[in-house]
Write a protein that holds these residues in place. Sequence first.
Motif, PDB file in Angstrom:
ATOM      1  N   LEU A 128       0.814  -1.236   0.000  1.00 44.25           N
ATOM      2  CA  LEU A 128       0.000   0.000   0.000  1.00 44.25           C
ATOM      3  C   LEU A 128       0.837   1.271   0.000  1.00 44.25           C
ATOM      4  O   LEU A 128       0.298   2.368  -0.123  1.00 44.25           O
ATOM      5  N   LEU A 129       2.176   1.107   0.191  1.00 42.81           N
ATOM      6  CA  LEU A 129       3.009   2.294   0.404  1.00 42.81           C
ATOM      7  C   LEU A 129       4.027   2.530  -0.708  1.00 42.81           C
ATOM      8  O   LEU A 129       4.879   3.415  -0.584  1.00 42.81           O
ATOM      9  N   GLY A 130       3.945   1.728  -1.782  1.00 42.18           N
ATOM     10  CA  GLY A 130       4.944   1.886  -2.843  1.00 42.18           C
ATOM     11  C   GLY A 130       6.213   1.104  -2.518  1.00 42.18           C
ATOM     12  O   GLY A 130       6.423   0.667  -1.384  1.00 42.18           O
ATOM     13  N   LYS A 131       7.061   0.950  -3.518  1.00 39.82           N
ATOM     14  CA  LYS A 131       8.255   0.107  -3.351  1.00 39.82           C
ATOM     15  C   LYS A 131       9.529   0.921  -3.161  1.00 39.82           C
ATOM     16  O   LYS A 131      10.567   0.402  -2.751  1.00 39.82           O
ATOM     17  N   THR A 132       9.496   2.187  -3.508  1.00 41.27           N
ATOM     18  CA  THR A 132      10.699   3.014  -3.358  1.00 41.27           C
ATOM     19  C   THR A 132      10.371   4.223  -2.484  1.00 41.27           C
ATOM     20  O   THR A 132       9.197   4.561  -2.279  1.00 41.27           O
ATOM     21  N   VAL A 133      11.406   4.905  -2.048  1.00 46.01           N
ATOM     22  CA  VAL A 133      11.178   6.096  -1.210  1.00 46.01           C
ATOM     23  C   VAL A 133      10.493   7.192  -2.023  1.00 46.01           C
ATOM     24  O   VAL A 133       9.670   7.952  -1.491  1.00 46.01           O
ATOM     25  N   GLU A 134      10.762   7.222  -3.318  1.00 46.25           N
ATOM     26  CA  GLU A 134      10.092   8.209  -4.180  1.00 46.25           C
ATOM     27  C   GLU A 134       8.598   7.887  -4.292  1.00 46.25           C
ATOM     28  O   GLU A 134       7.742   8.774  -4.222  1.00 46.25           O
ATOM     29  N   GLU A 135       8.271   6.591  -4.441  1.00 46.46           N
ATOM     30  CA  GLU A 135       6.849   6.213  -4.496  1.00 46.46           C
ATOM     31  C   GLU A 135       6.188   6.526  -3.155  1.00 46.46           C
ATOM     32  O   GLU A 135       5.070   7.044  -3.099  1.00 46.46           O
ATOM     33  N   ARG A 136       6.885   6.229  -2.064  1.00 46.77           N
ATOM     34  CA  ARG A 136       6.327   6.521  -0.724  1.00 46.77           C
ATOM     35  C   ARG A 136       6.062   8.013  -0.578  1.00 46.77           C
ATOM     36  O   ARG A 136       5.032   8.433  -0.047  1.00 46.77           O
ATOM     37  N   GLY A 137       6.961   8.809  -1.120  1.00 48.40           N
ATOM     38  CA  GLY A 137       6.764  10.272  -1.042  1.00 48.40           C
ATOM     39  C   GLY A 137       5.481  10.694  -1.729  1.00 48.40           C
ATOM     40  O   GLY A 137       4.725  11.524  -1.220  1.00 48.40           O
ATOM     41  N   LEU A 138       5.204  10.087  -2.878  1.00 44.38           N
ATOM     42  CA  LEU A 138       3.974  10.443  -3.612  1.00 44.38           C
ATOM     43  C   LEU A 138       2.733   9.927  -2.890  1.00 44.38           C
ATOM     44  O   LEU A 138       1.681  10.577  -2.878  1.00 44.38           O
ATOM     45  N   VAL A 139       2.851   8.742  -2.240  1.00 40.21           N
ATOM     46  CA  VAL A 139       1.717   8.242  -1.441  1.00 40.21           C
ATOM     47  C   VAL A 139       1.418   9.228  -0.324  1.00 40.21           C
ATOM     48  O   VAL A 139       0.268   9.632  -0.112  1.00 40.21           O
ATOM     49  N   GLU A 140       2.467   9.688   0.351  1.00 40.09           N
ATOM     50  CA  GLU A 140       2.283  10.646   1.460  1.00 40.09           C
ATOM     51  C   GLU A 140       1.726  11.970   0.936  1.00 40.09           C
ATOM     52  O   GLU A 140       0.847  12.581   1.553  1.00 40.09           O
ATOM     53  N   GLN A 141       2.197  12.396  -0.206  1.00 37.37           N
ATOM     54  CA  GLN A 141       1.699  13.663  -0.784  1.00 37.37           C
ATOM     55  C   GLN A 141       0.193  13.588  -1.016  1.00 37.37           C
ATOM     56  O   GLN A 141      -0.573  14.464  -0.606  1.00 37.37           O
ATOM     57  N   LYS A 167      -2.619  11.227 -16.440  1.00 38.51           N
ATOM     58  CA  LYS A 167      -1.225  10.797 -16.671  1.00 38.51           C
ATOM     59  C   LYS A 167      -0.848   9.568 -15.836  1.00 38.51           C
ATOM     60  O   LYS A 167       0.187   8.938 -16.067  1.00 38.51           O
ATOM     61  N   SER A 168      -1.681   9.257 -14.840  1.00 40.65           N
ATOM     62  CA  SER A 168      -1.301   8.196 -13.901  1.00 40.65           C
ATOM     63  C   SER A 168      -2.555   7.410 -13.521  1.00 40.65           C
ATOM     64  O   SER A 168      -3.583   8.011 -13.226  1.00 40.65           O
ATOM     65  N   LYS A 169      -2.453   6.079 -13.558  1.00 47.28           N
ATOM     66  CA  LYS A 169      -3.661   5.275 -13.302  1.00 47.28           C
ATOM     67  C   LYS A 169      -4.216   5.537 -11.901  1.00 47.28           C
ATOM     68  O   LYS A 169      -5.431   5.586 -11.687  1.00 47.28           O
ATOM     69  N   TYR A 170      -3.301   5.648 -10.946  1.00 40.17           N
ATOM     70  CA  TYR A 170      -3.713   5.948  -9.561  1.00 40.17           C
ATOM     71  C   TYR A 170      -3.004   7.229  -9.122  1.00 40.17           C
ATOM     72  O   TYR A 170      -2.111   7.722  -9.817  1.00 40.17           O
ATOM     73  N   LEU A 171      -3.353   7.707  -7.954  1.00 39.85           N
ATOM     74  CA  LEU A 171      -2.846   9.033  -7.568  1.00 39.85           C
ATOM     75  C   LEU A 171      -1.331   9.061  -7.374  1.00 39.85           C
ATOM     76  O   LEU A 171      -0.648   9.994  -7.810  1.00 39.85           O
ATOM     77  N   ALA A 172      -0.775   7.989  -6.752  1.00 39.73           N
ATOM     78  CA  ALA A 172       0.671   8.018  -6.458  1.00 39.73           C
ATOM     79  C   ALA A 172       1.482   7.394  -7.594  1.00 39.73           C
ATOM     80  O   ALA A 172       2.719   7.420  -7.567  1.00 39.73           O
ATOM     81  N   GLY A 173       0.809   6.806  -8.555  1.00 42.67           N
ATOM     82  CA  GLY A 173       1.554   6.177  -9.657  1.00 42.67           C
ATOM     83  C   GLY A 173       0.734   5.050 -10.264  1.00 42.67           C
ATOM     84  O   GLY A 173      -0.497   5.104 -10.258  1.00 42.67           O
ATOM     85  N   ASP A 174       1.406   4.002 -10.732  1.00 47.06           N
ATOM     86  CA  ASP A 174       0.657   2.925 -11.401  1.00 47.06           C
ATOM     87  C   ASP A 174       0.267   1.832 -10.413  1.00 47.06           C
ATOM     88  O   ASP A 174      -0.011   0.699 -10.790  1.00 47.06           O
ATOM     89  N   PHE A 175       0.268   2.151  -9.127  1.00 47.94           N
ATOM     90  CA  PHE A 175      -0.134   1.178  -8.099  1.00 47.94           C
ATOM     91  C   PHE A 175      -1.206   1.791  -7.209  1.00 47.94           C
ATOM     92  O   PHE A 175      -1.180   2.967  -6.884  1.00 47.94           O
ATOM     93  N   PHE A 176      -2.140   0.926  -6.812  1.00 50.75           N
ATOM     94  CA  PHE A 176      -3.295   1.313  -5.984  1.00 50.75           C
ATOM     95  C   PHE A 176      -2.789   1.428  -4.545  1.00 50.75           C
ATOM     96  O   PHE A 176      -2.526   0.421  -3.899  1.00 50.75           O
ATOM     97  N   SER A 177      -2.650   2.618  -4.060  1.00 48.59           N
ATOM     98  CA  SER A 177      -1.973   2.805  -2.767  1.00 48.59           C
ATOM     99  C   SER A 177      -2.934   3.251  -1.664  1.00 48.59           C
ATOM    100  O   SER A 177      -4.130   3.438  -1.867  1.00 48.59           O
ATOM    101  N   LEU A 178      -2.350   3.479  -0.516  1.00 44.56           N
ATOM    102  CA  LEU A 178      -3.092   3.986   0.638  1.00 44.56           C
ATOM    103  C   LEU A 178      -3.782   5.306   0.290  1.00 44.56           C
ATOM    104  O   LEU A 178      -4.868   5.598   0.773  1.00 44.56           O
ATOM    105  N   ALA A 179      -3.138   6.092  -0.565  1.00 49.69           N
ATOM    106  CA  ALA A 179      -3.699   7.411  -0.931  1.00 49.69           C
ATOM    107  C   ALA A 179      -5.044   7.244  -1.645  1.00 49.69           C
ATOM    108  O   ALA A 179      -6.008   7.957  -1.354  1.00 49.69           O
ATOM    109  N   ASP A 180      -5.134   6.290  -2.557  1.00 48.48           N
ATOM    110  CA  ASP A 180      -6.415   6.051  -3.241  1.00 48.48           C
ATOM    111  C   ASP A 180      -7.451   5.553  -2.231  1.00 48.48           C
ATOM    112  O   ASP A 180      -8.577   6.008  -2.188  1.00 48.48           O
ATOM    113  N   ARG A 181      -7.022   4.625  -1.367  1.00 52.34           N
ATOM    114  CA  ARG A 181      -7.946   4.033  -0.396  1.00 52.34           C
ATOM    115  C   ARG A 181      -8.506   5.071   0.566  1.00 52.34           C
ATOM    116  O   ARG A 181      -9.630   4.978   1.008  1.00 52.34           O
ATOM    117  N   SER A 182      -7.692   6.069   0.855  1.00 53.40           N
ATOM    118  CA  SER A 182      -8.137   7.077   1.824  1.00 53.40           C
ATOM    119  C   SER A 182      -9.347   7.847   1.308  1.00 53.40           C
ATOM    120  O   SER A 182     -10.117   8.420   2.078  1.00 53.40           O
TER     121      SER A 182
END
Length: 217
Positions: A84-97, A152-167
């Motif tokens: 739910l949090l992405g695989k890299t610190v950059e992905e995690r940053g976008l989830v948090e954003q 430009k992006s399937k989900y908010l933080a990138g191409d993965f369904f993350s905590l940000a979408d779920r929120s």
Amino acid sequence: MVVKVYGSIDASPQRVLACLVEKEIDFEIIRIDLFKGEHKDPEFLKLEPFGQVPVIQDGDYTLYESRAIMRYYAEKFKSQGTELLGKTVEERGLVEQWLEVEALRFHPPVYKLVVHILLASALGFPSDPKIIQESEAKLGKVLDIYEERLSKSKYLAGDFFSLADRSHLPFSQHLVADLGKEHMIRDRKHVSAWWDDISNGPSWKKVLQLGVFEFPK
Ligand SMILES: N[C@@H](CCC(=O)N[C@@H](CS(=O)(=O)O)C(=O)NCC(=O)O)C(=O)O
């Protein structure tokens, strides 16, 4: 250890339930009836001094604030269930954003629409058409930015369904199902496709099967 979720099927507790289901964590709901004021009982306030739901108890660990609870379980059970949090610190940053965007820009206008369209009469105060109009306009501007992002992006933080979408699930559900504002989603092609995608996942369907919030007539 079964996690106790104090709240019931209100929107913010549902945010936590969606995460627990996704992470395959067993929970039990301890119903706190907001319309009976049970969230203001002294015993409950010992758990959550602001008098709101949800609160979780996991053994002798207690936590409130739905988004903090989600982050806690997403981290604690990182290798269990869905990532739910992405695989890299950059992905995690976008989830948090986008978690912050949901909490600080999306949630406030939607919450005002819930209060003034759904709750006003039950809570005994007049619904304010000006607040409804202003909140809808503010939310529209936010959703326009979502539309651009989701083009430009399937989900908010990138191409993965993350905590940000779920929120976004519980209050978007209100928008679509209870507030008569489904057009705000449907009029935006990419937001509409995103909503269809995230709301048709098994975890959200399972949360909705727990019961749909009944607003007092
Ligand atoms: N920031 C809190 C907000 C929680 C919240 O607003 N809870 C509402 C229920 S719901 O509308 O979110 O479903 C509540 O307890 N309302 C009762 C009250 O505020 O007195 C969170 O995310 O947990």
